[in-house]
Design a protein around this motif. Structure first.
Motif, PDB file in Angstrom:
ATOM      1  N   LEU A 179      -4.205   8.493  -4.141  1.00 51.20           N
ATOM      2  CA  LEU A 179      -3.193   8.247  -5.165  1.00 51.20           C
ATOM      3  C   LEU A 179      -2.577   6.874  -4.928  1.00 51.20           C
ATOM      4  CD1 LEU A 179      -1.116  11.557  -5.470  1.00 51.20           C
ATOM      5  CD2 LEU A 179      -2.517  10.531  -7.251  1.00 51.20           C
ATOM      6  N   HIS A 180      -2.337   6.140  -5.995  1.00 52.85           N
ATOM      7  CA  HIS A 180      -1.615   4.892  -5.848  1.00 52.85           C
ATOM      8  C   HIS A 180      -0.119   5.194  -5.724  1.00 52.85           C
ATOM      9  CE1 HIS A 180      -0.040   0.869  -6.598  1.00 52.85           C
ATOM     10  NE2 HIS A 180      -1.263   0.413  -6.326  1.00 52.85           N
ATOM     11  N   ALA A 181       0.591   4.348  -4.977  1.00 50.02           N
ATOM     12  CA  ALA A 181       2.026   4.540  -4.788  1.00 50.02           C
ATOM     13  C   ALA A 181       2.776   4.576  -6.117  1.00 50.02           C
ATOM     14  CB  ALA A 181       2.590   3.437  -3.896  1.00 50.02           C
ATOM     15  N   GLU A 182       2.293   3.844  -7.132  1.00 50.92           N
ATOM     16  CA  GLU A 182       2.940   3.868  -8.444  1.00 50.92           C
ATOM     17  C   GLU A 182       2.702   5.198  -9.134  1.00 50.92           C
ATOM     18  OE1 GLU A 182       5.057   2.919 -11.876  1.00 50.92           O
ATOM     19  OE2 GLU A 182       5.131   2.126  -9.834  1.00 50.92           O
ATOM     20  N   GLU A 183       1.505   5.760  -9.001  1.00 50.57           N
ATOM     21  CA  GLU A 183       1.246   7.102  -9.531  1.00 50.57           C
ATOM     22  C   GLU A 183       2.178   8.124  -8.881  1.00 50.57           C
ATOM     23  OE1 GLU A 183      -3.296   7.814 -10.509  1.00 50.57           O
ATOM     24  OE2 GLU A 183      -3.096   6.850  -8.545  1.00 50.57           O
ATOM     25  N   LEU A 184       2.386   7.965  -7.598  1.00 54.18           N
ATOM     26  CA  LEU A 184       3.256   8.880  -6.861  1.00 54.18           C
ATOM     27  C   LEU A 184       4.699   8.732  -7.330  1.00 54.18           C
ATOM     28  CD1 LEU A 184       3.090  10.973  -4.576  1.00 54.18           C
ATOM     29  CD2 LEU A 184       3.592   9.132  -2.957  1.00 54.18           C
ATOM     30  N   ARG A 185       5.123   7.499  -7.562  1.00 47.60           N
ATOM     31  CA  ARG A 185       6.489   7.272  -8.053  1.00 47.60           C
ATOM     32  C   ARG A 185       6.695   7.908  -9.417  1.00 47.60           C
ATOM     33  NH1 ARG A 185       9.664   4.154 -11.250  1.00 47.60           N
ATOM     34  NH2 ARG A 185       7.838   3.264 -12.311  1.00 47.60           N
ATOM     35  N   GLN A 186       5.709   7.770 -10.296  1.00 46.08           N
ATOM     36  CA  GLN A 186       5.816   8.355 -11.625  1.00 46.08           C
ATOM     37  C   GLN A 186       5.746   9.881 -11.581  1.00 46.08           C
ATOM     38  OE1 GLN A 186       3.001   6.558 -14.319  1.00 46.08           O
ATOM     39  NE2 GLN A 186       3.623   4.459 -13.802  1.00 46.08           N
ATOM     40  N   ARG A 187       5.054  10.395 -10.588  1.00 44.27           N
ATOM     41  CA  ARG A 187       4.928  11.846 -10.440  1.00 44.27           C
ATOM     42  C   ARG A 187       6.243  12.476  -9.988  1.00 44.27           C
ATOM     43  NH1 ARG A 187      -0.656  14.118  -8.174  1.00 44.27           N
ATOM     44  NH2 ARG A 187      -0.272  16.352  -8.080  1.00 44.27           N
ATOM     45  N   TYR A 188       6.981  11.750  -9.126  1.00 40.20           N
ATOM     46  CA  TYR A 188       8.261  12.255  -8.610  1.00 40.20           C
ATOM     47  C   TYR A 188       9.329  11.176  -8.814  1.00 40.20           C
ATOM     48  CZ  TYR A 188       5.023  15.368  -6.091  1.00 40.20           C
ATOM     49  OH  TYR A 188       4.030  16.257  -5.754  1.00 40.20           O
ATOM     50  N   PRO A 189       9.740  10.909 -10.051  1.00 40.15           N
ATOM     51  CA  PRO A 189      10.624   9.775 -10.330  1.00 40.15           C
ATOM     52  C   PRO A 189      12.015   9.880  -9.722  1.00 40.15           C
ATOM     53  CG  PRO A 189      10.366  11.151 -12.281  1.00 40.15           C
ATOM     54  CD  PRO A 189       9.378  11.649 -11.273  1.00 40.15           C
ATOM     55  N   TYR A 232      -1.797  -6.514  -0.099  1.00 43.21           N
ATOM     56  CA  TYR A 232      -1.132  -5.496  -0.917  1.00 43.21           C
ATOM     57  C   TYR A 232      -0.820  -5.984  -2.329  1.00 43.21           C
ATOM     58  CZ  TYR A 232       3.072  -7.974   0.825  1.00 43.21           C
ATOM     59  OH  TYR A 232       4.003  -8.919   1.174  1.00 43.21           O
ATOM     60  N   SER A 233      -1.253  -7.207  -2.657  1.00 42.22           N
ATOM     61  CA  SER A 233      -0.905  -7.743  -3.974  1.00 42.22           C
ATOM     62  C   SER A 233      -2.110  -8.033  -4.856  1.00 42.22           C
ATOM     63  CB  SER A 233      -0.081  -9.024  -3.817  1.00 42.22           C
ATOM     64  OG  SER A 233      -0.806 -10.001  -3.098  1.00 42.22           O
ATOM     65  N   SER A 234      -3.337  -7.924  -4.312  1.00 36.99           N
ATOM     66  CA  SER A 234      -4.517  -8.234  -5.125  1.00 36.99           C
ATOM     67  C   SER A 234      -4.743  -7.194  -6.205  1.00 36.99           C
ATOM     68  CB  SER A 234      -5.755  -8.318  -4.239  1.00 36.99           C
ATOM     69  OG  SER A 234      -5.801  -9.533  -3.560  1.00 36.99           O
ATOM     70  N   PRO A 235      -5.235  -7.593  -7.371  1.00 39.45           N
ATOM     71  CA  PRO A 235      -5.601  -6.621  -8.409  1.00 39.45           C
ATOM     72  C   PRO A 235      -6.712  -5.713  -7.916  1.00 39.45           C
ATOM     73  CG  PRO A 235      -5.491  -8.837  -9.302  1.00 39.45           C
ATOM     74  CD  PRO A 235      -5.417  -8.968  -7.815  1.00 39.45           C
ATOM     75  N   SER A 236      -6.685  -4.476  -8.338  1.00 38.57           N
ATOM     76  CA  SER A 236      -7.720  -3.513  -7.974  1.00 38.57           C
ATOM     77  C   SER A 236      -8.272  -2.889  -9.244  1.00 38.57           C
ATOM     78  CB  SER A 236      -7.140  -2.430  -7.065  1.00 38.57           C
ATOM     79  OG  SER A 236      -6.270  -1.590  -7.813  1.00 38.57           O
ATOM     80  N   SER A 237      -9.101  -1.858  -9.073  1.00 34.20           N
ATOM     81  CA  SER A 237      -9.668  -1.173 -10.235  1.00 34.20           C
ATOM     82  C   SER A 237      -8.640  -0.285 -10.926  1.00 34.20           C
ATOM     83  CB  SER A 237     -10.872  -0.334  -9.806  1.00 34.20           C
ATOM     84  OG  SER A 237     -10.490   0.589  -8.799  1.00 34.20           O
ATOM     85  N   LEU A 238      -7.495  -0.089 -10.269  1.00 34.70           N
ATOM     86  CA  LEU A 238      -6.403   0.662 -10.888  1.00 34.70           C
ATOM     87  C   LEU A 238      -5.492  -0.293 -11.662  1.00 34.70           C
ATOM     88  CD1 LEU A 238      -5.527   2.964  -7.871  1.00 34.70           C
ATOM     89  CD2 LEU A 238      -6.513   3.710 -10.025  1.00 34.70           C
ATOM     90  N   PRO A 239      -4.599   0.242 -12.485  1.00 27.72           N
ATOM     91  CA  PRO A 239      -3.679  -0.639 -13.218  1.00 27.72           C
ATOM     92  C   PRO A 239      -2.701  -1.376 -12.307  1.00 27.72           C
ATOM     93  CG  PRO A 239      -3.776   1.543 -14.216  1.00 27.72           C
ATOM     94  CD  PRO A 239      -4.457   1.647 -12.893  1.00 27.72           C
ATOM     95  N   TRP A 240      -2.576  -0.962 -11.025  1.00 33.06           N
ATOM     96  CA  TRP A 240      -1.589  -1.545 -10.122  1.00 33.06           C
ATOM     97  C   TRP A 240      -2.288  -2.197  -8.932  1.00 33.06           C
ATOM     98  CZ3 TRP A 240      -1.482   3.801 -11.282  1.00 33.06           C
ATOM     99  CH2 TRP A 240      -0.721   4.109 -12.415  1.00 33.06           C
ATOM    100  N   PRO A 241      -1.663  -3.204  -8.340  1.00 31.22           N
ATOM    101  CA  PRO A 241      -2.303  -3.936  -7.246  1.00 31.22           C
ATOM    102  C   PRO A 241      -2.250  -3.192  -5.926  1.00 31.22           C
ATOM    103  CG  PRO A 241      -0.131  -4.828  -7.667  1.00 31.22           C
ATOM    104  CD  PRO A 241      -0.384  -3.793  -8.725  1.00 31.22           C
TER     105      PRO A 241
END
Length: 345
Positions: A179-189, A232-241
């Motif tokens: 899971l991306h950290a942003e997905e986790l944040r959105q899951r438990y806002p 930790y800042s490079s673009p990846s295959s996910l919407p977030w870096p």
């Protein structure tokens, strides 16, 4: 400030002799599996490095390194390592390690600013590893492949430990979730980052959280990272870096998430300059390690650390890391642990 988690009705499942046997089995078997799976060879590592070369890991940027003067070098200062994140990459270059191969070492460190408790000690021991990669490997898919390899070694080790000590039971799920950290944040806002980790680890049993160090949708990082090793800042295959992450499992004894490993694809020249600029650390460009990277004399790599005492604590189902390693603890913590039946070494 120290902090003690007090698990109710705790009773060690192994006595002192069995615990020492278990530690030996885990450290030997897992190291062999790790080195075979990732094609790593063991190297000897330093306990301390020269100050001012940019070699020491500064963790989140606030922890003080233990330092001492060297008499025969005109009292030049040395620092006890926090980890070997940067030293390993230099070693790959010095040993001319081929692409697709790497190194690992038994890293011992002192972290004087740790908050002492069940999970944290002044003494840190981990398998530090680093592997040379190709430019095409700097992807989230390659990172996941490496993480799965390490997790499979963990599963094999758990099976052996539970065969050797039948009173222990397997805890790791067969499948590791990413899971991306942003997905986790959105899951438990409504939760803090640590509360999110607890929630997802309890739900899934084991999870690798991608993207540690860069700002998320709310402008805050999931956790802090030094700007000059993980990318930790490079673009990846996910919407977030983010090309790094932490491997967490659910610790049923303590009732909380439990980090076993942190790893990532390391910064290339572009990512280093970007992250130094964004963190206000541009002055580091003049340090020895950073000059080597900027001048193109260090290989691209992926690497990380796996806690040795942490892994033993998890497999042997212990309540305190002091049941696995010898360290210094506050008197009140030792006293309370005796009352709770937690036998600190």
């Amino acid at each position: 400030m120290s902090y003690l988690i007090e698990p109710p009705h705790y009773k060690p499942l192994l006595n002192a002799a069995e615990t020492e046997q278990g530690i030996k089995v885990i450290k030997e078997f897992f190291a062999d599996n790790l080195s075979t799976g990732l094609r790593l060879r063991r190297v000897t590592a330093p306990l301390f490095v020269r100050r001012g070369l940019g070699l020491n890991d500064d963790l989140s940027g606030t922890e003080r390194a233990v330092t001492f003067p060297i008499k025969d070098l005109g009292d030049a200062r040395a620092e006890v390592v926090h980890s070997l994140a940067k030293w390993k990459r230099l070693t790959l270059a010095e040993y001319a390690v081929a692409e697709g191969y790497g190194i690992y070492t038994d890293m011992n460190a002192i972290r004087a600013d740790e908050e002492l408790g069940n999970l944290h000690s002044l003494y840190v021991d981990q398998w530090d590893w680093e592997r040379v990669i190709a430019p095409a490997d700097r992807t989230i898919d390659f990172l996941k492949k490496v993480v799965r390899c390490i997790y499979e070694a963990m599963l094999r080790t758990e099976y052996l430990v539970c065969e050797r000590f039948p009173q222990l039971h397997p805890q790791l799920p067969e499948r590791l979730t990413f899971l991306h950290a942003e997905e986790l944040r959105q899951r438990y806002p409504s939760l803090s980052s640590k509360e999110r980790e607890n929630a997802i680890a309890e739900e899934l049993g084991a999870v690798f959280i991608i993207g540690i160090g860069g700002p998320l949708g709310d402008g805050k990082p999931h956790d802090l990272r030094a700007p000059d090793y993980d990318d930790y800042s490079s673009p990846s295959s996910l919407p977030w870096p983010g090309l790094n992450g932490d491997l967490l499992v659910w610790n049923a004894v303590l009732g909380r998430a439990f980090e076993l490993s942190s790893m990532g694809i390391r910064v290339d020249r572009e990512a280093l300059l970007r992250q130094l600029r964004e963190s206000g650390k541009d002055d580091r460009q003049q340090l020895y390690f950073h000059q080597r990277l900027l001048n193109g004399t260090l290989p691209l790599s992926v690497g990380g650390g796996i806690g040795q005492s942490r892994l033993c604590m998890y497999y042997l189902q212990k309540a305190h890391i002091g049941e696995i390693q010898a360290s210094i603890w506050p008197d009140e913590m030792r006293s309370r642990c005796r009352e709770l039946g937690i036998p600190l070494i």
